[in-house]
Design a protein around this motif. Structure first.
Motif, PDB file in Angstrom:
ATOM      1  N   MET A 169      24.125  57.542  44.612  1.00 40.28           N
ATOM      2  CA  MET A 169      22.412  57.017  44.807  1.00 40.28           C
ATOM      3  C   MET A 169      23.377  56.496  46.153  1.00 40.28           C
ATOM      4  O   MET A 169      22.862  55.762  47.009  1.00 40.28           O
ATOM      5  N   LEU A 170      24.754  55.385  46.235  1.00 41.69           N
ATOM      6  CA  LEU A 170      24.550  54.592  47.238  1.00 41.69           C
ATOM      7  C   LEU A 170      25.095  55.256  48.425  1.00 41.69           C
ATOM      8  O   LEU A 170      24.938  55.017  49.855  1.00 41.69           O
ATOM      9  N   ASN A 171      26.195  56.574  48.473  1.00 42.56           N
ATOM     10  CA  ASN A 171      25.777  56.877  49.423  1.00 42.56           C
ATOM     11  C   ASN A 171      25.060  57.624  50.972  1.00 42.56           C
ATOM     12  O   ASN A 171      25.223  56.961  51.664  1.00 42.56           O
ATOM     13  N   PRO A 172      23.740  57.904  50.430  1.00 41.79           N
ATOM     14  CA  PRO A 172      23.223  57.814  51.555  1.00 41.79           C
ATOM     15  C   PRO A 172      22.598  56.702  52.124  1.00 41.79           C
ATOM     16  O   PRO A 172      22.146  56.185  52.725  1.00 41.79           O
ATOM     17  N   LEU A 173      22.412  55.942  51.263  1.00 44.58           N
ATOM     18  CA  LEU A 173      21.717  53.946  51.362  1.00 44.58           C
ATOM     19  C   LEU A 173      22.784  53.424  52.386  1.00 44.58           C
ATOM     20  O   LEU A 173      22.714  53.032  53.704  1.00 44.58           O
ATOM     21  N   VAL A 174      24.123  53.854  51.803  1.00 42.10           N
ATOM     22  CA  VAL A 174      25.329  53.384  53.118  1.00 42.10           C
ATOM     23  C   VAL A 174      25.514  53.817  54.880  1.00 42.10           C
ATOM     24  O   VAL A 174      25.489  53.517  55.648  1.00 42.10           O
TER      25      VAL A 174
END
Length: 328
Positions: free
Chosen positions: A290-295
């Protein structure tokens, strides 16, 4: 719900996945954030893949590895979440023995692929900062293809023995797995007989892969820091650091829960509640996806601008449709 396996039939036809032991009464509430995380992971990584594929300006080594990471995150979360939600929502806890081994293979192999991609991304950042003028000549399409094949082959070779090692075990007492998915050590724990080979292989696998990959990443960043500090201007140093910011964040997001989960599983079983360990194991698989594309969406200017452009275009289209309906 069967709780035991006949000693004359040491290999059960099915396993029973408990979910998160000790939190059965809260499964419905736990499933809501897990489902939202899964949906966000699918949408975020799919959007990332679409942006990278559709825009020729993103067809370079850094974004090639990022697309590999996005695809792997989709596969990793999908290998566990649908079955987990069926446990939480439908009380569908049984899983076929062969299906359990297949799930275990994909969970662990995709984890090895994930850390291999992070190593490749560290090498990409090392070349970009230490040899900027030779970046495209070194990281050719041919080399990128070879690196991706090596990552996949390494994952397959190292994880391929696990299903066979589990298949040789006997399950005389129970087929109830105290986990939310088929994890290697969770299956080994409920086996009867000698499990030393599985324990030793699992430990060697975890230490060697994680240790080698972290050592390579650390070595890359030592050389990156050395090169950055030799840059003449403060602006140049800041720009160099910013190109590594997203990758460093992803490394922390991926390795921190994984290492903590490994340590609690191996050495903290008496002091850490079992449901905490299972919860961390799920966090290790779901939160990075979940966090990788947001980062990368926040830290990478090109991706951020492309996403904003897409959103503005979508808003314009929505207002046009609303206006057309109103006029009609």
């Amino acid at each position: 719900m069967p709780a035991a396996v006949n000693s004359t039939n040491p290999r059960p036809l099915t396993f029973i996945l408990i979910g998160i032991p000790g939190l059965e009464d809260e499964e419905l509430w736990i499933s809501i954030p897990f489902c939202l995380i899964y949906v966000m992971a699918l949408l975020g990584n799919s959007l990332l893949l679409y942006i990278i594929k559709s825009d020729p300006s993103f067809h370079e080594p850094m974004f090639f590895f990022l697309s590999m990471l996005a695809g792997n995150d989709i596969g990793m979360s999908t290998s566990t979440l649908p079955k987990m939600l069926s446990i939480f929502w439908l009380n569908c806890r049984e899983i076929n023995f062969s299906a359990c081994l297949i799930q275990m293979f994909f969970v662990h192999s995709l984890s090895v692929v994930e850390t291999g991609i992070l190593v490749a991304m560290a090498y990409d950042r090392y070349i970009a900062i230490c040899y900027p003028l030779r970046y495209t000549s070194i990281l050719t399409n041919s080399l990128l293809g070879k690196i991706s094949i090596i990552i996949l082959i390494r994952a397959f070779i190292t994880i391929f023995p696990l299903p066979f090692l589990v298949n040789r075990l006997q399950y005389c007492n129970t087929n109830i797995v105290l986990h939310s998915y088929c994890e290697h050590m969770a299956l080994v724990k409920i086996a009867c007989g000698d499990t030393r080979v599985n324990n030793i292989y699992g430990l060697i696998l975890s230490l060697s892969i994680t240790g080698f990959d972290l050592l390579f990443i650390a070595s890359s960043y030592v050389m990156i820091l050395r090169a950055v500090f030799h840059l003449p201007s403060k602006d140049a140093r800041h720009k160099a650091f910013s190109t590594c910011g997203a990758h460093v964040c992803v490394i922390l997001i991926t390795y921190t829960p994984g290492i903590f989960s490994f340590l609690t599983h191996r050495f903290g079983q008496d002091s850490v509640p079992h449901h905490v360990h299972i919860f961390l194991a799920n966090v290790y698989l779901l939160f990075p996806a979940m966090l990788n594309p947001l980062v990368y969406g926040v830290k990478t200017k090109q991706i951020r601008n492309r996403v904003l452009k897409l959103l503005s275009g979508a808003n314009s289209y929505t207002w046009f449709c609303v206006y057309s309906l109103y006029r009609s």
